[in-house]
Design a protein around this motif. Structure first.
Motif, PDB file in Angstrom:
ATOM      1  N   GLU A  12     -17.399  -3.448  -5.329  1.00 43.53           N
ATOM      2  CA  GLU A  12     -16.143  -3.258  -4.586  1.00 43.53           C
ATOM      3  C   GLU A  12     -16.344  -2.362  -3.377  1.00 43.53           C
ATOM      4  OE1 GLU A  12     -13.352  -1.888  -7.489  1.00 43.53           O
ATOM      5  OE2 GLU A  12     -12.929  -3.910  -8.210  1.00 43.53           O
ATOM      6  N   HIS A  17     -12.771  -5.501   2.738  1.00 39.54           N
ATOM      7  CA  HIS A  17     -11.416  -5.444   2.202  1.00 39.54           C
ATOM      8  C   HIS A  17     -10.741  -6.808   2.395  1.00 39.54           C
ATOM      9  CE1 HIS A  17      -7.569  -4.011   0.982  1.00 39.54           C
ATOM     10  NE2 HIS A  17      -7.024  -4.441   2.111  1.00 39.54           N
ATOM     11  N   ILE A  18     -10.313  -7.381   1.284  1.00 42.70           N
ATOM     12  CA  ILE A  18      -9.637  -8.679   1.321  1.00 42.70           C
ATOM     13  C   ILE A  18      -8.198  -8.450   0.889  1.00 42.70           C
ATOM     14  CG2 ILE A  18      -9.591 -11.002   0.339  1.00 42.70           C
ATOM     15  CD1 ILE A  18     -12.581 -10.753  -0.146  1.00 42.70           C
ATOM     16  N   LEU A  20      -4.566  -8.856  -0.765  1.00 44.59           N
ATOM     17  CA  LEU A  20      -4.241  -9.222  -2.135  1.00 44.59           C
ATOM     18  C   LEU A  20      -3.928 -10.708  -2.294  1.00 44.59           C
ATOM     19  CD1 LEU A  20      -3.900  -8.156  -4.955  1.00 44.59           C
ATOM     20  CD2 LEU A  20      -1.518  -7.643  -4.440  1.00 44.59           C
ATOM     21  N   GLU A  22      -5.102 -13.206  -0.555  1.00 43.66           N
ATOM     22  CA  GLU A  22      -6.341 -13.965  -0.470  1.00 43.66           C
ATOM     23  C   GLU A  22      -7.166 -13.800  -1.738  1.00 43.66           C
ATOM     24  OE1 GLU A  22      -8.648 -13.594   3.124  1.00 43.66           O
ATOM     25  OE2 GLU A  22      -6.826 -13.406   4.328  1.00 43.66           O
ATOM     26  N   ARG A  23      -7.158 -12.612  -2.301  1.00 43.99           N
ATOM     27  CA  ARG A  23      -7.849 -12.404  -3.579  1.00 43.99           C
ATOM     28  C   ARG A  23      -7.251 -13.304  -4.661  1.00 43.99           C
ATOM     29  NH1 ARG A  23      -8.764  -5.922  -4.434  1.00 43.99           N
ATOM     30  NH2 ARG A  23      -9.928  -5.589  -2.512  1.00 43.99           N
ATOM     31  N   HIS A  24      -5.932 -13.397  -4.638  1.00 46.12           N
ATOM     32  CA  HIS A  24      -5.253 -14.235  -5.617  1.00 46.12           C
ATOM     33  C   HIS A  24      -5.659 -15.695  -5.435  1.00 46.12           C
ATOM     34  CE1 HIS A  24      -2.242 -15.470  -8.467  1.00 46.12           C
ATOM     35  NE2 HIS A  24      -1.717 -16.316  -7.576  1.00 46.12           N
ATOM     36  N   SER A  27      -9.148 -16.221  -6.707  1.00 46.77           N
ATOM     37  CA  SER A  27      -9.121 -16.263  -8.175  1.00 46.77           C
ATOM     38  C   SER A  27      -8.663 -17.630  -8.684  1.00 46.77           C
ATOM     39  CB  SER A  27      -8.199 -15.185  -8.737  1.00 46.77           C
ATOM     40  OG  SER A  27      -8.680 -13.917  -8.427  1.00 46.77           O
TER      41      SER A  27
END
Length: 113
Positions: A12, A17-18, A20, A22-24, A27
């Protein structure tokens, strides 16, 4: 499990830094791929089991066929030794022999012509 947390913290720290959302999305894509791979693994396992079953059946049929051929071979040998020559070896016979081995792929090798 401490090593796992430490490795995750290092990853991490190095990662950009991505946001939230885009992280979702990432996933979701990963989970979709995992689901697809699990389905492919199941299909592959089923296909392998089917192929294994078919190979076993073919093997059993081949062994049965060879056993039938083995049963006929001594009779031919005895006929040869008795001087009979075997009915299937005569090139003058008008009708084909009726024995089971007469229709085998090896019959031309046994014929007298």
């Amino acid at each position: 499990m401490e090593w796992h947390r430490a490795a995750l913290a290092r990853a991490e720290a190095r990662a950009p830094h991505i946001p939230l959302d885009e992280r979702h999305r990432i996933s979701e894509v990963i989970e979709t791929e995992r689901t697809w791979l699990r389905e492919e693994l199941t299909k592959t396992a089923c296909a392998a089991e089917t192929a294994r079953s078919e190979a076993g059946q073919l093997h059993a049929e081949t062994l049965e066929h060879l056993a039938d051929k083995t049963d006929v071979a001594p009779a031919l040998t005895l006929a040869d030794r008795a001087g009979l020559g075997g009915c299937c070896r005569s090139s003058t016979s008008a009708s084909p022999p009726s024995s089971a081995w007469a229709n085998s792929p090896t019959t031309p090798l046994l014929s007298g012509s």
